[in-house]
Design a protein around this motif. Sequence first.
Motif, PDB file in Angstrom:
ATOM      1  N   GLN A  26       0.805  -1.215   0.000  1.00 44.54           N
ATOM      2  CA  GLN A  26       0.000   0.000   0.000  1.00 44.54           C
ATOM      3  C   GLN A  26       0.839   1.266   0.000  1.00 44.54           C
ATOM      4  O   GLN A  26       0.364   2.346  -0.372  1.00 44.54           O
ATOM      5  N   ASN A  27       2.106   1.169   0.395  1.00 41.02           N
ATOM      6  CA  ASN A  27       2.989   2.337   0.408  1.00 41.02           C
ATOM      7  C   ASN A  27       3.165   2.929  -0.993  1.00 41.02           C
ATOM      8  O   ASN A  27       3.491   4.114  -1.142  1.00 41.02           O
ATOM      9  N   MET A  28       2.930   2.116  -2.021  1.00 40.92           N
ATOM     10  CA  MET A  28       3.065   2.602  -3.396  1.00 40.92           C
ATOM     11  C   MET A  28       2.056   3.698  -3.727  1.00 40.92           C
ATOM     12  O   MET A  28       2.217   4.422  -4.703  1.00 40.92           O
ATOM     13  N   TRP A  29       1.015   3.833  -2.908  1.00 35.31           N
ATOM     14  CA  TRP A  29      -0.026   4.837  -3.163  1.00 35.31           C
ATOM     15  C   TRP A  29       0.203   6.134  -2.398  1.00 35.31           C
ATOM     16  O   TRP A  29      -0.595   7.066  -2.503  1.00 35.31           O
ATOM     17  N   ARG A  30       1.259   6.217  -1.608  1.00 34.24           N
ATOM     18  CA  ARG A  30       1.374   7.316  -0.656  1.00 34.24           C
ATOM     19  C   ARG A  30       1.412   8.698  -1.311  1.00 34.24           C
ATOM     20  O   ARG A  30       0.992   9.690  -0.707  1.00 34.24           O
ATOM     21  N   LEU A  31       1.883   8.777  -2.555  1.00 31.51           N
ATOM     22  CA  LEU A  31       1.985  10.084  -3.202  1.00 31.51           C
ATOM     23  C   LEU A  31       0.660  10.565  -3.788  1.00 31.51           C
ATOM     24  O   LEU A  31       0.502  11.762  -4.049  1.00 31.51           O
ATOM     25  N   VAL A  32      -0.285   9.653  -3.994  1.00 33.46           N
ATOM     26  CA  VAL A  32      -1.592  10.069  -4.517  1.00 33.46           C
ATOM     27  C   VAL A  32      -2.620  10.256  -3.401  1.00 33.46           C
ATOM     28  O   VAL A  32      -3.612  10.963  -3.588  1.00 33.46           O
ATOM     29  N   VAL A  33      -2.386   9.649  -2.247  1.00 38.23           N
ATOM     30  CA  VAL A  33      -3.372   9.720  -1.159  1.00 38.23           C
ATOM     31  C   VAL A  33      -3.644  11.156  -0.711  1.00 38.23           C
ATOM     32  O   VAL A  33      -4.813  11.523  -0.499  1.00 38.23           O
ATOM     33  N   PRO A  34      -2.639  12.030  -0.570  1.00 33.15           N
ATOM     34  CA  PRO A  34      -2.949  13.404  -0.145  1.00 33.15           C
ATOM     35  C   PRO A  34      -3.893  14.137  -1.095  1.00 33.15           C
ATOM     36  O   PRO A  34      -4.717  14.942  -0.643  1.00 33.15           O
ATOM     37  N   ALA A  35      -3.792  13.874  -2.387  1.00 33.99           N
ATOM     38  CA  ALA A  35      -4.689  14.529  -3.343  1.00 33.99           C
ATOM     39  C   ALA A  35      -6.073  13.907  -3.349  1.00 33.99           C
ATOM     40  O   ALA A  35      -7.063  14.585  -3.650  1.00 33.99           O
ATOM     41  N   LEU A  36      -6.168  12.634  -3.008  1.00 33.45           N
ATOM     42  CA  LEU A  36      -7.451  11.932  -3.021  1.00 33.45           C
ATOM     43  C   LEU A  36      -8.220  12.088  -1.714  1.00 33.45           C
ATOM     44  O   LEU A  36      -9.458  12.063  -1.702  1.00 33.45           O
ATOM     45  N   SER A  37      -7.513  12.253  -0.622  1.00 37.01           N
ATOM     46  CA  SER A  37      -8.152  12.263   0.696  1.00 37.01           C
ATOM     47  C   SER A  37      -9.207  13.350   0.893  1.00 37.01           C
ATOM     48  O   SER A  37     -10.202  13.112   1.598  1.00 37.01           O
ATOM     49  N   PRO A  38      -9.055  14.547   0.308  1.00 34.95           N
ATOM     50  CA  PRO A  38     -10.115  15.548   0.499  1.00 34.95           C
ATOM     51  C   PRO A  38     -11.442  15.168  -0.145  1.00 34.95           C
ATOM     52  O   PRO A  38     -12.482  15.738   0.189  1.00 34.95           O
ATOM     53  N   HIS A  39     -11.422  14.205  -1.059  1.00 35.09           N
ATOM     54  CA  HIS A  39     -12.620  13.852  -1.824  1.00 35.09           C
ATOM     55  C   HIS A  39     -13.213  12.500  -1.440  1.00 35.09           C
ATOM     56  O   HIS A  39     -14.401  12.255  -1.689  1.00 35.09           O
ATOM     57  N   PHE A  40     -12.396  11.602  -0.864  1.00 31.53           N
ATOM     58  CA  PHE A  40     -12.809  10.213  -0.691  1.00 31.53           C
ATOM     59  C   PHE A  40     -12.477   9.693   0.703  1.00 31.53           C
ATOM     60  O   PHE A  40     -11.604  10.218   1.392  1.00 31.53           O
ATOM     61  N   ARG A  41     -13.155   8.615   1.078  1.00 28.22           N
ATOM     62  CA  ARG A  41     -12.706   7.758   2.161  1.00 28.22           C
ATOM     63  C   ARG A  41     -11.781   6.735   1.511  1.00 28.22           C
ATOM     64  O   ARG A  41     -12.220   5.860   0.766  1.00 28.22           O
TER      65      ARG A  41
END
Length: 267
Positions: free
Chosen positions: A30-45
């Motif tokens: 799951q660490n492979m997603w760490r760079l996209v999570v900050p941009a996705l977190s304001p919109h999604f769970r």
Amino acid sequence: MDACSRNNVAVAGRTDGPVLLLAHGFGCDQNMWRLVVPALSPHFRVVLFDYVGSGRSDPSAWNEERYSSLDGYARDVLEICAELDLRDVIFVGHSVSAMIGVLAAARAPERFSRMVMVAPSPRYIDEDGYRGGFSSDDIDELLESLESNYLGWSATMAPVIMGNADRPELGEELTTSFCATDPDMARVFARTTFLSDSREDLRTVAIPTLVLECSQDVIAPREVGAFVHDAIPGSRLVTLEATGHCPQLSAPQATAAAVIDFTGAGR
């Protein structure tokens, strides 16, 4: 053991947002997603996890028979969804996980609302009328090398898979991820991945689907993206101006933007 503990589930983002389930590919976690999570977190769970045999999943849950087919990994996905009671899930699958998502959605369509396939491939081996990117001999050699010297294979192949030779730190990160995976478990997942054929399964997809490919990808060439797009009625094909097989690392902003645009979350 509960699925969340077994698969090292983590949740980020909005508690009231639509559910985005991020599924990593072979040799990753799951660490492979760490760079996209900050941009996705304001919109999604955002729900992240590690397949059994990867990352910080529980190795005691490993079962070679179960994980010798993609269906075993799809069962992981469905058990996580059931335990968290996830509905209307937007499944984001990288590489082989795109096909795992297809199987999961076919088994429990009530759980899923949309699908994003990041650098997907339903079949890695070339056949008449189909280009997967590798000959049968190529795959045999790849698996033989992996099985005889997994760490050496990882050090050689990870930078090739990642691409972006001008950014060697990306290849080094993927090498580290590969090398952190238990070699015996990795050998099984590799055979499951590179010998699979999910082309017919694509025709079962009945939810809105985004096929997200890179402009240059040695693992999933653009002919594969076109095949997946053609096989799924109504799907959308987007080509990122990115190279390599892991755009969530090499082009995280563009990857996140494509997901947000497809789901309409930014409107």
